[in-house]
Design a protein around this motif. Structure first.
Motif, PDB file in Angstrom:
ATOM      1  N   ALA A 324       0.868  -1.183   0.000  1.00  0.00           N
ATOM      2  CA  ALA A 324       0.000   0.000   0.000  1.00  0.00           C
ATOM      3  C   ALA A 324       0.899   1.225   0.000  1.00  0.00           C
ATOM      4  O   ALA A 324       2.119   1.100   0.100  1.00  0.00           O
ATOM      5  CB  ALA A 324      -0.907  -0.013   1.232  1.00  0.00           C
ATOM      6  N   TRP A 325       0.316   2.379  -0.099  1.00  0.00           N
ATOM      7  CA  TRP A 325       1.108   3.623  -0.105  1.00  0.00           C
ATOM      8  C   TRP A 325       1.658   3.915   1.280  1.00  0.00           C
ATOM      9  O   TRP A 325       1.072   3.517   2.289  1.00  0.00           O
ATOM     10  CB  TRP A 325       0.238   4.810  -0.564  1.00  0.00           C
ATOM     11  N   GLY A 326       2.768   4.619   1.298  1.00  0.00           N
ATOM     12  CA  GLY A 326       3.295   5.116   2.568  1.00  0.00           C
ATOM     13  C   GLY A 326       4.109   4.098   3.343  1.00  0.00           C
ATOM     14  O   GLY A 326       4.602   3.115   2.785  1.00  0.00           O
ATOM     15  N   LEU A 327       4.230   4.340   4.644  1.00  0.00           N
ATOM     16  CA  LEU A 327       5.053   3.495   5.499  1.00  0.00           C
ATOM     17  C   LEU A 327       4.400   2.142   5.759  1.00  0.00           C
ATOM     18  O   LEU A 327       3.176   2.001   5.644  1.00  0.00           O
ATOM     19  CB  LEU A 327       5.307   4.189   6.840  1.00  0.00           C
ATOM     20  N   GLY A 328       5.254   1.185   6.161  1.00  0.00           N
ATOM     21  CA  GLY A 328       4.796  -0.200   6.253  1.00  0.00           C
ATOM     22  C   GLY A 328       4.037  -0.587   7.503  1.00  0.00           C
ATOM     23  O   GLY A 328       3.308  -1.572   7.498  1.00  0.00           O
ATOM     24  N   GLU A 329       4.193   0.162   8.600  1.00  0.00           N
ATOM     25  CA  GLU A 329       3.632  -0.273   9.882  1.00  0.00           C
ATOM     26  C   GLU A 329       2.151  -0.670   9.822  1.00  0.00           C
ATOM     27  O   GLU A 329       1.803  -1.775  10.202  1.00  0.00           O
ATOM     28  CB  GLU A 329       3.836   0.811  10.948  1.00  0.00           C
ATOM     29  N   PRO A 330       1.271   0.207   9.313  1.00  0.00           N
ATOM     30  CA  PRO A 330      -0.153  -0.180   9.289  1.00  0.00           C
ATOM     31  C   PRO A 330      -0.450  -1.271   8.262  1.00  0.00           C
ATOM     32  O   PRO A 330      -1.495  -1.919   8.338  1.00  0.00           O
ATOM     33  CB  PRO A 330      -0.868   1.134   8.915  1.00  0.00           C
ATOM     34  N   ILE A 331       0.470  -1.474   7.333  1.00  0.00           N
ATOM     35  CA  ILE A 331       0.269  -2.522   6.323  1.00  0.00           C
ATOM     36  C   ILE A 331       0.547  -3.877   6.955  1.00  0.00           C
ATOM     37  O   ILE A 331      -0.227  -4.821   6.834  1.00  0.00           O
ATOM     38  CB  ILE A 331       1.212  -2.275   5.108  1.00  0.00           C
ATOM     39  N   VAL A 332       1.665  -3.934   7.697  1.00  0.00           N
ATOM     40  CA  VAL A 332       2.046  -5.179   8.352  1.00  0.00           C
ATOM     41  C   VAL A 332       1.015  -5.575   9.412  1.00  0.00           C
ATOM     42  O   VAL A 332       0.643  -6.725   9.544  1.00  0.00           O
ATOM     43  CB  VAL A 332       3.455  -5.037   8.985  1.00  0.00           C
ATOM     44  N   SER A 333       0.542  -4.573  10.138  1.00  0.00           N
ATOM     45  CA  SER A 333      -0.393  -4.884  11.219  1.00  0.00           C
ATOM     46  C   SER A 333      -1.821  -5.080  10.712  1.00  0.00           C
ATOM     47  O   SER A 333      -2.708  -5.453  11.466  1.00  0.00           O
ATOM     48  CB  SER A 333      -0.365  -3.770  12.266  1.00  0.00           C
ATOM     49  N   GLY A 334      -2.042  -4.816   9.430  1.00  0.00           N
ATOM     50  CA  GLY A 334      -3.358  -5.047   8.857  1.00  0.00           C
ATOM     51  C   GLY A 334      -4.354  -3.924   9.111  1.00  0.00           C
ATOM     52  O   GLY A 334      -5.553  -4.092   8.945  1.00  0.00           O
ATOM     53  N   GLU A 335      -3.867  -2.745   9.539  1.00  0.00           N
ATOM     54  CA  GLU A 335      -4.786  -1.635   9.836  1.00  0.00           C
ATOM     55  C   GLU A 335      -5.326  -0.992   8.562  1.00  0.00           C
ATOM     56  O   GLU A 335      -6.400  -0.412   8.571  1.00  0.00           O
ATOM     57  CB  GLU A 335      -4.068  -0.548  10.637  1.00  0.00           C
ATOM     58  N   LEU A 336      -4.516  -1.046   7.495  1.00  0.00           N
ATOM     59  CA  LEU A 336      -4.951  -0.419   6.248  1.00  0.00           C
ATOM     60  C   LEU A 336      -5.109  -1.489   5.170  1.00  0.00           C
ATOM     61  O   LEU A 336      -4.394  -2.485   5.183  1.00  0.00           O
ATOM     62  CB  LEU A 336      -3.912   0.619   5.787  1.00  0.00           C
ATOM     63  N   PRO A 337      -6.064  -1.289   4.261  1.00  0.00           N
ATOM     64  CA  PRO A 337      -6.236  -2.280   3.180  1.00  0.00           C
ATOM     65  C   PRO A 337      -5.037  -2.274   2.232  1.00  0.00           C
ATOM     66  O   PRO A 337      -4.387  -1.245   2.040  1.00  0.00           O
ATOM     67  CB  PRO A 337      -7.502  -1.804   2.461  1.00  0.00           C
ATOM     68  N   THR A 338      -4.738  -3.435   1.675  1.00  0.00           N
ATOM     69  CA  THR A 338      -3.558  -3.535   0.800  1.00  0.00           C
ATOM     70  C   THR A 338      -3.907  -4.168  -0.542  1.00  0.00           C
ATOM     71  O   THR A 338      -4.835  -4.969  -0.649  1.00  0.00           O
ATOM     72  CB  THR A 338      -2.459  -4.412   1.438  1.00  0.00           C
ATOM     73  N   ASP A 339      -3.114  -3.808  -1.541  1.00  0.00           N
ATOM     74  CA  ASP A 339      -3.175  -4.475  -2.845  1.00  0.00           C
ATOM     75  C   ASP A 339      -2.506  -5.836  -2.700  1.00  0.00           C
ATOM     76  O   ASP A 339      -1.556  -5.980  -1.935  1.00  0.00           O
ATOM     77  CB  ASP A 339      -2.389  -3.683  -3.905  1.00  0.00           C
ATOM     78  N   THR A 340      -2.991  -6.807  -3.463  1.00  0.00           N
ATOM     79  CA  THR A 340      -2.356  -8.126  -3.422  1.00  0.00           C
ATOM     80  C   THR A 340      -1.965  -8.537  -4.829  1.00  0.00           C
ATOM     81  O   THR A 340      -2.753  -8.390  -5.770  1.00  0.00           O
ATOM     82  CB  THR A 340      -3.332  -9.169  -2.839  1.00  0.00           C
ATOM     83  N   PHE A 341      -0.759  -9.017  -4.964  1.00  0.00           N
ATOM     84  CA  PHE A 341      -0.262  -9.482  -6.259  1.00  0.00           C
ATOM     85  C   PHE A 341       0.207 -10.919  -6.097  1.00  0.00           C
ATOM     86  O   PHE A 341       0.922 -11.232  -5.149  1.00  0.00           O
ATOM     87  CB  PHE A 341       0.929  -8.635  -6.728  1.00  0.00           C
ATOM     88  N   ILE A 342      -0.236 -11.775  -7.015  1.00  0.00           N
ATOM     89  CA  ILE A 342       0.235 -13.158  -6.997  1.00  0.00           C
ATOM     90  C   ILE A 342       1.163 -13.319  -8.197  1.00  0.00           C
ATOM     91  O   ILE A 342       0.766 -13.067  -9.336  1.00  0.00           O
ATOM     92  CB  ILE A 342      -0.943 -14.165  -7.122  1.00  0.00           C
TER      93      ILE A 342
END
Lengths: 854, 127
Positions: A324-342
């Motif tokens: 996702a955009w920006g810093l990783g902390e909320p991405i790792v903790s799942g606080e912000l929605p993320t794009d997924t690529f397989i």
């Protein structure tokens, strides 16, 4: 009698001349036996790290003590052999012994004394000092060509200093004990310990070093005031991902606030979750340590996580990237929605699936200090947070990390303002138990895949590896070895260890499972299969292969079933005994003394039991060779001149079982019962080899002389010097001076492969440099072809061979016999470059004809 | 009908033994219970029978010999496998007199103990 001499005798100190050679020789043989026992024990202990054994603390203790005892005996032996020349070894031996004892008592970890270590000095080996996170990131930065954040590790030595200066150690232990005794709840214990840590002062020395390191890093950047991320890197963290996230990370910390953030991170070592987790994992008090990572903050455009295997569908051969955009902390903790690529795990890493979500917010850095959740620019909200090229780069990086660490990886990354991928962290990815295909699927592989090798060789390190084969041939540069490749080579030579960081497997035609390469393969847990005999012939360079050392098999192509099987392995690293064995192994096994001519090849250079053993072995062989030169042989040994058709003025000294019958008037060749000597003489007397044509003849006449039975008595005796050989039933040490050549051969050949060795040294010759160089190259070519490890120093050739079976050793001694006779005047005849190949073929033909006849 | 699972009790005061052995044997389809104190293990065998018992002989404050004696007393057809360090091999051999099926010296490979267990299982099924 001289008083000093008398005194020495009274005290039982024998002077050098009084020691009969037989006794010295017996000492030498003893040193060989000890050497092998030690290497076997080291290999055994190493084997236990392969994960296939159940062992307990008792085993580790008894193995260490056995080793200590054997190494001590070995040092006693070399000192007997050399008249106490290496007394200094005891100092270094005792030092290592004490370190091992301390580890066994649980009093110490392998730690550095530095408080701060910059990342370029951090490697995996320092995990006990800098914690898993720092160790991994340092290793990635230094060994792989991947970008990491600039930073430094604050070591466990700093932690110890902090606790010491604030008198916290006892206090923490007391509180911890009260909790373990159920006197207080875990939350209370945790709060009390954390308060104690927060009220402590960071020692001035430590504070100064932190600030200096951070200031240095800041000075490398033009931005006005860079900030730092201060993260935990506890001992034991990252080895197991379930441990992650239980400690604190302080982000965007201004330089002068680092010491305070450091304390906060230390305190998080005693969060209730972490305390309970460690109790469950059976961590001992001395293992509870905190190292801290201090990294330059990256104002990330986007951040995310790579899983090199889809954890729930590993059979799909895909990897998952979320971002996702920006810093990783909320991405790792799942606080912000993320794009997924397989993505496909295999190059070129095609994107198989893409799920782009709406990203309204992102975490950003605030000025200097602190973080904020900000709105994302409207046009970016529905855009993929990673570009196609970045996805491919991440996939490539992921695969490199997986191959390097030999486990599926869970990687945190950031995309910096220049759109570059930066690796923030990489750790082992836990695949869901039971999700990966089961072991029983392994039946029926026979029909599905083609075997390149089957049931051949010995496993030097158990395991499974897949990747492209890279066949090492003479002249090929090891620097070109690809990351993730499987090295296929004729010999398991120590030089190959250079590629250990890049290789996922080793296959050799010839090699010892107690040799250096095997040891290194175990240290790095790289599967290795030796003695396949024809691996280099049947494995094609550049083709994908699968190596399964448990079944001594090599398959063509990638065997997916085995790949899954390999990654399912239980994480034995989680056990205390395993950690302890690894720690003591560090004091036992690594070999630092790899080059006998190196500056560190001294008693002071010995850091491990393996070093001491290697040093003594080298010196023992050297001593026996020297003794034969300078040591006047003793009357207690049998001696006589060899009566032979060839003008070889050879004095034989029998130290046991090397000569039979009477030999007052000289020794007939038939009386020689020494195996190595017989083989040598057979080679030397091979028809046509003992070339007697006078020097100066041209090439064509030399060739004809090879097939002609020459008159052996036609050369004047002045051409040969006085020669000496010490023989026993299994050993010979020979010093030949033939014409202008000087040759030393030292060989021990018995039924025990581990004892067997041949040392060959050749020098001299009366001709101009070019021809001598040709001769040297010819010798090296022949000797290398027959598995010798060759070193060339000017026109001196030194060749060594170890640990081959009796038949092969004798065949090679026959070869040396051929060479001694053949090269006598060879340099004179090496008139063109092509002679190298011609003579090489000539020798090969004879060797093939004689194969099996020795 | 559910398939019958061979039951195994493991007793060793070194937690690493059960920790490694239990999942490995469960993967092979056995029903496994593991104990690190003989007190608990003794209590458990009073409650139920196991097809196979794997025990160490010399443990801190625990006598493995007593434990296996009790097991054989109560369930003569339970097969007992002794795992022990090299130092206590002599005692281990003595344990044969108590009707022990086999013994293994530590350290051993997972494959080795699996083989012994398979043989014990075969013997039970055959008898």
């Amino acid at each position: 009698m001289n008083i000093l001499k008398r005194l020495k005798e009274l005290c039982g100190i024998r002077t050098r001349e009084k020691v009969p050679f037989k006794i010295l020789f017996a000492e030498f043989k003893k040193s060989l036996e000890l050497n092998n026992q030690i290497l076997d024990l080291i290999a055994d202990a190493n084997d236990k790290l392969s994960g296939d054994y159940i062992f307990d603390e008792q085993y580790i203790q008894s193995t260490c003590r056995q080793l200590t005892d054997l190494v001590r005996q070995l040092i006693v032996t070399i000192n007997h052999l050399t008249d106490q020349k290496y007394i200094g070894l005891y100092t270094y031996f005792h030092k290592i012994e004490e370190e091992i004892e301390a580890l066994l008592r649980g009093q110490a970890l392998n730690q550095v004394k530095d408080l701060i270590l910059p990342y370029n000095e951090v490697s995996r080996d320092l995990a006990d000092s800098v914690g898993g996170k720092n160790a991994h990131i340092g290793e990635i930065g230094s060994s792989l060509d991947l970008r990491i954040p600039d930073g430094f590790a604050i070591t466990t030595a700093a932690y110890t200093l902090f606790l010491g200066e604030n008198n916290l150690r006892e206090r923490i232990l007391t509180i911890r004990q009260r909790w373990k005794d159920c006197e207080i709840a875990v939350d209370d214990a945790s709060r009390q310990i954390r308060q104690a840590i927060m009220s402590g002062e960071v020692p001035k020395k430590l504070k100064d070093e932190m600030i200096a390191a951070a200031t240095y890093i800041s000075s490398q950047y033009t931005e006005s005031t860079p900030c730092f991320a201060v993260r935990s890197s506890a001992i034991g963290e990252d080895e197991i991902s379930s441990f992650a996230g239980q400690y604190l990370s302080c982000l965007n910390i201004p330089l002068d606030e680092i010491p305070e953030a450091y304390k906060e991170v230390l305190a998080s070592l005693y969060s209730p979750e972490a305390m309970e987790y460690r109790l469950m994992m059976d961590f001992r008090p001395h293992e509870i340590m905190m190292s801290v990572a201090c990294q330059l903050m990256i104002p990330a455009r986007a951040s995310g996580v790579v899983y090199t295997y889809d954890p729930v569908r590993p059979e799909q051969e895909t990897m998952v990237i979320s971002s996702a955009w920006g810093l990783g902390e909320p991405i790792v903790s799942g606080e912000l929605p993320t794009d997924t690529f397989i993505l496909d795990r295999r190059p070129p890493h095609e994107v198989k699936e893409m799920r782009i979500v709406r990203k309204d917010e992102s975490m950003v850095l605030r000025g200097c200090g602190g973080l904020a959740i900000d709105g994302v620019a409207e046009e970016q909200r529905t855009e993929p947070s990673l570009k196609a090229e970045q996805l491919r780069e991440l996939a490539r990086a992921g695969m490199r990390l997986e191959k390097y660490f030999k486990r599926p990886q869970d990687i945190e990354f950031a995309i910096d303002p220049q759109d570059q991928v930066v690796i923030l962290q990489s750790r082992q990815l836990q695949l869901q138990q039971g999700r990966a295909p089961r072991a029983c699927d392994l039946t029926g592989l026979d029909g599905k895949y083609r075997f390149l090798l089957r049931g051949h060789g010995t496993a030097a390190m158990e395991g499974i590896a897949t990747g492209p084969a890279w066949v090492y041939t003479e002249g090929r540069d090891l620097a070109d070895f690809p990351v993730g490749g499987i090295l296929v080579a004729r010999h398991a030579t120590p030089q190959l260890a250079r590629v250990i960081h890049r290789a996922v497997g080793f296959i050799t035609d010839v090699g010892s499972t107690t040799g250096h390469l095997a040891t290194v393969a175990r240290e790095f847990r790289v599967p290795a299969l030796f003695n396949t005999e024809n691996g280099t012939e049947v494995i094609e360079d550049g083709r994908d292969i699968t190596l399964d050392t448990e079944c001594l098999s090599v398959y063509e192509g990638i065997v997916q079933e085995l790949q899954y099987y390999a990654i399912q392995e239980d994480p034995i690293e989680e056990m205390y005994e395993y950690r302890l064995l690894r720690r003591v192994q560090k004091k036992i096994e690594p070999l630092n003394l790899t080059d006998p001519d190196g500056d560190n090849f001294t008693p002071e250079g010995c850091r491990t039991y393996h070093d001491l053993t290697r040093f003594v072995h080298e010196k023992a062989v050297e001593t026996i060779i020297d003794l034969n030169f300078y040591h006047a042989h003793h009357k207690s040994t049998q001696a006589g001149q060899l009566l032979w058709d060839y003008p070889l003025d050879l004095i034989l000294i029998d130290v046991g079982g090397g000569i039979s019958g009477e030999h007052e008037k000289g020794i007939q060749p038939e009386q020689i019962t020494c195996g190595p000597m017989q083989a040598l003489l057979r080679g030397m007397s091979y028809p046509g080899i003992w070339d007697m044509t006078p020097a100066g003849v041209d090439f064509s006449s030399f060739m004809s002389s090879l097939t002609r039975t020459s008159s052996v008595r036609s050369t004047s005796p002045e051409d040969v010097g006085r020669n000496l050989a010490v023989v026993s039933a299994e050993y010979t040490n020979i010093n030949f001076r033939l014409g202008y050549h000087f040759t030393v051969i030292d060989a021990y050949v018995s039924d025990n492969i581990l004892d067997n060795h041949i040392y060959f040294r050749f020098s001299g010759g009366v001709t101009e440099t070019v021809r001598r160089s040709r001769r040297t190259r010819l010798l090296a070519k022949i000797l290398s072809h027959y598995d010798f490890l060759c070193e060339l120093h000017g026109d001196i050739v030194v060749a060594r061979l170890k640990r081959m079976d009796k038949g092969r050793m004798l065949h090679r001694l026959f070869l040396l016999g051929l060479l001694v006779g053949f090269t006598r005047q060879l340099d004179v005849k090496m008139v063109s470059e092509s002679t190298i190949d011609t003579f090489f073929e000539e020798i090969r033909t004879i060797m093939e004809k004689e194969h099996g006849r020795v | 009908m559910e398939e019958y699972k061979t039951s195994i009790l493991i007793l060793d005061d070194e937690p690493i033994v059960s920790k490694r052995l239990k999942p490995s044997l469960e993967k092979k389809g056995y029903e496994v219970e593991a104990f690190t104190t003989s007190k608990e293990a003794l209590e458990r065998i009073e409650e139920r029978q196991f097809d196979i018992v794997v025990t160490d002989l010399k443990m801190e404050g625990v006598d493995g010999m007593q434990f296996l004696t009790r097991v054989k007393e109560k369930y003569p057809d339970t097969e007992v496998i002794v795992i022990t360090g090299f130092a206590t091999m002599a005692t281990a051999k003595e344990s044969f007199n108590k009707g022990v099926f086999d013994f293994l010296a530590k350290p051993f490979k997972l494959g080795e103990i699996a083989d012994v267990i398979a043989r014990a299982e075969a013997k039970k099924k055959g008898s």
